[in-house]
Design a protein around this motif. Structure first.
Motif, PDB file in Angstrom:
ATOM      1  N   SER A   5      38.146  38.588  50.212  1.00 48.36           N
ATOM      2  CA  SER A   5      38.274  37.924  48.908  1.00 48.36           C
ATOM      3  C   SER A   5      39.608  37.196  48.787  1.00 48.36           C
ATOM      4  CB  SER A   5      38.151  38.940  47.778  1.00 48.36           C
ATOM      5  OG  SER A   5      36.882  39.530  47.805  1.00 48.36           O
ATOM      6  N   GLN A   6      40.676  37.792  49.306  1.00 46.42           N
ATOM      7  CA  GLN A   6      41.997  37.166  49.254  1.00 46.42           C
ATOM      8  C   GLN A   6      42.007  35.847  50.031  1.00 46.42           C
ATOM      9  OE1 GLN A   6      44.394  37.916  47.383  1.00 46.42           O
ATOM     10  NE2 GLN A   6      43.657  39.890  46.634  1.00 46.42           N
ATOM     11  N   GLU A   7      41.343  35.838  51.189  1.00 43.78           N
ATOM     12  CA  GLU A   7      41.284  34.617  51.990  1.00 43.78           C
ATOM     13  C   GLU A   7      40.463  33.541  51.280  1.00 43.78           C
ATOM     14  OE1 GLU A   7      41.618  36.159  56.556  1.00 43.78           O
ATOM     15  OE2 GLU A   7      39.824  36.720  55.446  1.00 43.78           O
ATOM     16  N   VAL A   8      39.415  33.954  50.563  1.00 43.20           N
ATOM     17  CA  VAL A   8      38.606  32.999  49.792  1.00 43.20           C
ATOM     18  C   VAL A   8      39.482  32.344  48.721  1.00 43.20           C
ATOM     19  CG1 VAL A   8      36.718  32.782  48.130  1.00 43.20           C
ATOM     20  CG2 VAL A   8      36.410  34.144  50.203  1.00 43.20           C
ATOM     21  N   LYS A   9      40.241  33.148  48.008  1.00 40.91           N
ATOM     22  CA  LYS A   9      41.134  32.604  46.956  1.00 40.91           C
ATOM     23  C   LYS A   9      42.134  31.622  47.540  1.00 40.91           C
ATOM     24  CE  LYS A   9      40.754  36.613  43.951  1.00 40.91           C
ATOM     25  NZ  LYS A   9      41.433  37.778  43.371  1.00 40.91           N
ATOM     26  N   ARG A  10      42.708  31.963  48.689  1.00 37.45           N
ATOM     27  CA  ARG A  10      43.699  31.081  49.327  1.00 37.45           C
ATOM     28  C   ARG A  10      43.062  29.756  49.737  1.00 37.45           C
ATOM     29  NH1 ARG A  10      44.540  30.151  54.291  1.00 37.45           N
ATOM     30  NH2 ARG A  10      43.470  31.996  55.053  1.00 37.45           N
ATOM     31  N   LEU A  11      41.852  29.809  50.319  1.00 33.69           N
ATOM     32  CA  LEU A  11      41.176  28.576  50.724  1.00 33.69           C
ATOM     33  C   LEU A  11      40.809  27.720  49.520  1.00 33.69           C
ATOM     34  CD1 LEU A  11      38.867  29.901  53.572  1.00 33.69           C
ATOM     35  CD2 LEU A  11      40.730  28.273  53.807  1.00 33.69           C
ATOM     36  N   LEU A  12      40.422  28.336  48.422  1.00 32.45           N
ATOM     37  CA  LEU A  12      40.084  27.580  47.224  1.00 32.45           C
ATOM     38  C   LEU A  12      41.306  26.894  46.620  1.00 32.45           C
ATOM     39  CD1 LEU A  12      37.472  29.931  45.525  1.00 32.45           C
ATOM     40  CD2 LEU A  12      37.067  27.681  46.524  1.00 32.45           C
ATOM     41  N   GLU A  13      42.471  27.543  46.697  1.00 30.71           N
ATOM     42  CA  GLU A  13      43.698  26.957  46.180  1.00 30.71           C
ATOM     43  C   GLU A  13      44.099  25.738  47.001  1.00 30.71           C
ATOM     44  OE1 GLU A  13      46.549  30.085  46.331  1.00 30.71           O
ATOM     45  OE2 GLU A  13      45.757  31.094  44.549  1.00 30.71           O
ATOM     46  N   ASP A  14      43.892  25.795  48.313  1.00 34.36           N
ATOM     47  CA  ASP A  14      44.297  24.710  49.212  1.00 34.36           C
ATOM     48  C   ASP A  14      43.282  23.584  49.292  1.00 34.36           C
ATOM     49  OD1 ASP A  14      46.532  26.208  49.712  1.00 34.36           O
ATOM     50  OD2 ASP A  14      45.777  27.030  51.605  1.00 34.36           O
ATOM     51  N   PHE A  15      42.081  23.775  48.748  1.00 31.47           N
ATOM     52  CA  PHE A  15      41.022  22.776  48.890  1.00 31.47           C
ATOM     53  C   PHE A  15      41.324  21.554  48.023  1.00 31.47           C
ATOM     54  CE2 PHE A  15      36.751  20.979  48.390  1.00 31.47           C
ATOM     55  CZ  PHE A  15      36.386  20.930  49.721  1.00 31.47           C
ATOM     56  N   PRO A  16      41.127  20.351  48.597  1.00 28.51           N
ATOM     57  CA  PRO A  16      41.447  19.131  47.840  1.00 28.51           C
ATOM     58  C   PRO A  16      40.524  18.885  46.665  1.00 28.51           C
ATOM     59  CG  PRO A  16      40.672  18.586  50.065  1.00 28.51           C
ATOM     60  CD  PRO A  16      40.708  20.071  49.938  1.00 28.51           C
TER      61      PRO A  16
END
Length: 73
Positions: free
Chosen positions: A62-73
């Protein structure tokens, strides 16, 4: 390697995301896939497919999902 085909005529191939394949077509009905490079684990990416956001790669937390969503353009 053996490949099976399901009832919807989809081939199930035991490759992992990130593997590099060489494709050789022997005839109109026969295609040979050779793995030229095996990847230990594919880095998970967030991509847009058919208007939807999809995670591609290995399972993630879940933490990795949040990080990827924050970085997504």
């Amino acid at each position: 390697m053996t490949t099976t085909v399901d009832q919807k005529h989809r081939a199930v191939i035991p490759f992992k995301p990130g593997d590099v394949l060489e494709i050789e077509q022997q005839s109109p009905d026969v295609v040979i896939l050779k793995r030229t490079k095996r990847v230990k684990s594919a880095k998970t990416k967030l991509v847009r497919r058919k208007g939807r956001l999809v995670f591609v790669g290995e399972p993630i937390t879940s933490q990795e999902v949040k990080r990827l969503l924050e970085d997504f353009p």
